[in-house]
Design a protein around this motif. Structure first.
Motif, PDB file in Angstrom:
ATOM      1  N   PHE A 167       0.861  -1.187   0.000  1.00  0.00           N
ATOM      2  CA  PHE A 167       0.000   0.000   0.000  1.00  0.00           C
ATOM      3  C   PHE A 167       0.898   1.238   0.000  1.00  0.00           C
ATOM      4  O   PHE A 167       1.257   1.774   1.044  1.00  0.00           O
ATOM      5  N   GLY A 168       1.239   1.715  -1.200  1.00  0.00           N
ATOM      6  CA  GLY A 168       2.213   2.792  -1.337  1.00  0.00           C
ATOM      7  C   GLY A 168       1.806   4.092  -0.650  1.00  0.00           C
ATOM      8  O   GLY A 168       2.634   4.767  -0.023  1.00  0.00           O
ATOM      9  N   ASP A 169       0.540   4.458  -0.760  1.00  0.00           N
ATOM     10  CA  ASP A 169       0.091   5.713  -0.142  1.00  0.00           C
ATOM     11  C   ASP A 169       0.201   5.681   1.375  1.00  0.00           C
ATOM     12  O   ASP A 169       0.393   6.724   2.013  1.00  0.00           O
ATOM     13  N   ALA A 170       0.073   4.475   1.958  1.00  0.00           N
ATOM     14  CA  ALA A 170       0.211   4.364   3.418  1.00  0.00           C
ATOM     15  C   ALA A 170       1.648   4.664   3.844  1.00  0.00           C
ATOM     16  O   ALA A 170       1.880   5.306   4.875  1.00  0.00           O
ATOM     17  N   TYR A 171       2.647   4.187   3.025  1.00  0.00           N
ATOM     18  CA  TYR A 171       4.045   4.528   3.329  1.00  0.00           C
ATOM     19  C   TYR A 171       4.254   6.045   3.234  1.00  0.00           C
ATOM     20  O   TYR A 171       4.927   6.646   4.073  1.00  0.00           O
ATOM     21  N   TYR A 172       3.674   6.644   2.184  1.00  0.00           N
ATOM     22  CA  TYR A 172       3.837   8.090   1.993  1.00  0.00           C
ATOM     23  C   TYR A 172       3.231   8.868   3.161  1.00  0.00           C
ATOM     24  O   TYR A 172       3.866   9.762   3.729  1.00  0.00           O
ATOM     25  N   GLN A 173       2.000   8.495   3.549  1.00  0.00           N
ATOM     26  CA  GLN A 173       1.346   9.209   4.644  1.00  0.00           C
ATOM     27  C   GLN A 173       2.066   8.982   5.973  1.00  0.00           C
ATOM     28  O   GLN A 173       2.193   9.890   6.791  1.00  0.00           O
ATOM     29  N   ARG A 174       2.579   7.775   6.179  1.00  0.00           N
ATOM     30  CA  ARG A 174       3.327   7.528   7.415  1.00  0.00           C
ATOM     31  C   ARG A 174       4.627   8.323   7.410  1.00  0.00           C
ATOM     32  O   ARG A 174       5.088   8.807   8.453  1.00  0.00           O
TER      33      ARG A 174
END
Length: 494
Positions: A35-42
């Motif tokens: 889940f790429g967006d989860a890495y970005y948001q984290r």
């Protein structure tokens, strides 16, 4: 569940619960490690919690999943900037700008990194590009911030080295030219909008006002164009092109007199700099305006030499017309070509507060000789012919006599009476005739009003007459100026 956890993380981050947001993103990634967006948001959350290295690691994972994620590149560039790794920050900015060359924050970030490295020219160039894009996006606050950064970086003007308040002006030539090119391609409104945004940045430049004036002229907004050319000339008084195009705008607005002065000034300035082609153009426009005025004066003279009055009805074949007294009271009167004096009834005299001055004999239409009380009225107006302080008789029948229209040749037609000015002859003391004050209105005002009403003289006269009735006692110029002002206001000029 992963989407639900992700949404919770976003909401907690928005509310400022950083640790709670990281917890939710951790739950997402345990379920779905891709889940790429989860890495970005984290990564964003870790950056805000001062875990800069942890943020970079999350941005790395996001970019492994989506190598075109410009937000992840931007986040990692910002994190590397915070760690003092300027070269790596610039490299990330380069990568994201290669993907999206119009991403203004990328230029802004790269400018900051270049600035910290001491590469001032590169920093200025990047701030300039960011400001250009922010301007197109109409983000005035960020655009102004970029311009302020440029002003801080530009060296002081040597001519003002002793001044502690020197703030070098940002060169917005590229912005102005870009907007002007839109206008050349026919996008006049878009060009004006760009110029307006530049002005909101408090940027003052004669080229900006001059070129916006050209766009307003193209759209037929003559007064706005004139105002822009005025402003350009207040900054650069010898800008020949501004005089020339202000003359064109004034011609379009109907102010031929001022246009002639502008064309003459433009011609002089063009001649001084050896620009023979534009010198001749300015002279040609001046000659055209002068020719127009000459013809307009002839037409105006022909119009003002002839007045028409509507016949309301007839009694025994004699026309009855409306007559305005003292610019206030209107009465019906017989047009008696045989009577020597104008006669009003006692009721009319009472309404007009006429003071008698004696008794005089007069001959009426049937040849009868009668004696009448005599008095004076302030003014009598018949279709634009105005006589002041006229000696009148008081009798049984209201008659308009020769002492009113003696200087006119009358033609009685089916529905109207025409009064045509006769060759001027000295007036007698008893007549005390005064020329029609409307003729004395400046040609400039007449041209302006005729332009606003599409050249319809009857409409212009009707509007002016309404103002005369509403505001008695004003000068004739005042009435015309008031009508012009009201028309322009109603059309959004003011």
């Amino acid at each position: 569940m992963e989407q639900e956890f992700y949404n919770r993380g976003i909401e907690k981050f928005r509310q400022g619960d950083i640790s709670g947001a990281i917890h939710e993103f951790n739950r997402v990634l345990r379920i779905n490690p891709q889940f790429g967006d989860a890495y970005y948001q984290r990564g964003l959350a870790k950056f805000d919690s001062k875990d800069i290295q942890g943020a970079i690691e999350d941005y790395d994972r996001a970019l492994q999943i989506d190598p075109h994620n410009i937000e992840a590149y931007f986040g990692r560039s910002l994190a590397r900037l915070a760690l003092g790794n300027m070269e790596a920050a610039i490299a990330d900015a380069d990568r994201l700008l290669k993907i999206n060359p119009n991403y203004a924050p990328g230029y802004n970030l790269r400018a900051t990194a270049c600035r910290k490295l001491g590469n001032i020219q590169a920093a200025i160039a990047n701030y300039k590009k960011a400001a250009e894009i922010y301007l197109e996006q109409k983000d005035v606050a960020k655009c102004r911030q970029c311009l302020d950064n440029i002003r801080q970086l530009q060296p002081p003007n040597p001519a003002n080295k002793n001044s502690s308040h020197t703030h070098p002006q940002f060169n917005a030539e590229d912005f102005i030219e870009r907007a002007y090119q839109k206008g050349i391609s026919g996008q006049y409104g878009a060009a004006i909008e760009d110029f307006d945004w530049l002005l909101q940045l408090n940027y003052q430049d004669d080229r900006l006002y001059y070129k916006r004036g050209l766009m307003h002229s193209k759209l037929g907004y003559h007064l706005r164009a004139i105002d822009d050319f005025d402003r350009a000339l207040s900054i650069k008084p010898n800008l020949a092109e501004a005089y020339y195009h202000r003359g064109i705008a004034r011609t379009g607005f109907g102010d031929k007199f001022s246009a002639i002065a502008d064309f003459e000034q433009a011609a002089n300035l063009f001649q001084q700099r050896g620009d023979s082609a534009n010198y001749q153009k300015a002279l040609d426009e001046k000659i055209k305006a002068e020719t127009y005025l000459t013809k307009a004066k002839e037409t105006l003279k022909a119009k003002t030499d002839l007045f028409q009055v509507k016949i309301k009805r007839r009694e025994g074949g004699t026309p009855i017309i409306d007559v305005l007294f003292n610019n206030r009271h209107t009465f019906e009167m017989l047009l008696d070509t045989g009577a020597s004096h104008t006669t009003i009834t006692p009721q009319m005299a009472a309404t007009l507060n006429v003071v008698t001055v004696g008794i005089e004999r007069a001959v009426i239409a049937n040849g009868q000789l009668i004696e009448s009380l005599m008095g004076n009225v302030g003014s009598i107006d018949v279709g634009g012919i105005v006589v002041h302080n006229l000696l009148i008789a008081i009798g049984a029948i209201p008659l308009l006599g020769q002492n009113f229209f003696g200087n006119y040749d009358l033609t009685i037609k089916q529905d109207v009476v025409e009064f045509r000015v006769r060759s001027k002859t000295p007036a007698t003391k008893s007549e005390k005739f005064t020329e029609n004050p409307r003729v004395k209105v400046s040609n400039e005002l007449q041209n302006k009003l005729l332009t606003l009403v599409g050249g319809n003289w009857a409409t212009a006269e009707r509007l002016v007459e309404q103002e005369r009735r509403k505001n008695p006692g004003k000068s004739e110029n005042w009435y015309w100026e008031k009508v012009i002002y009201d028309l322009e206001r109603d059309r959004g000029v003011y």
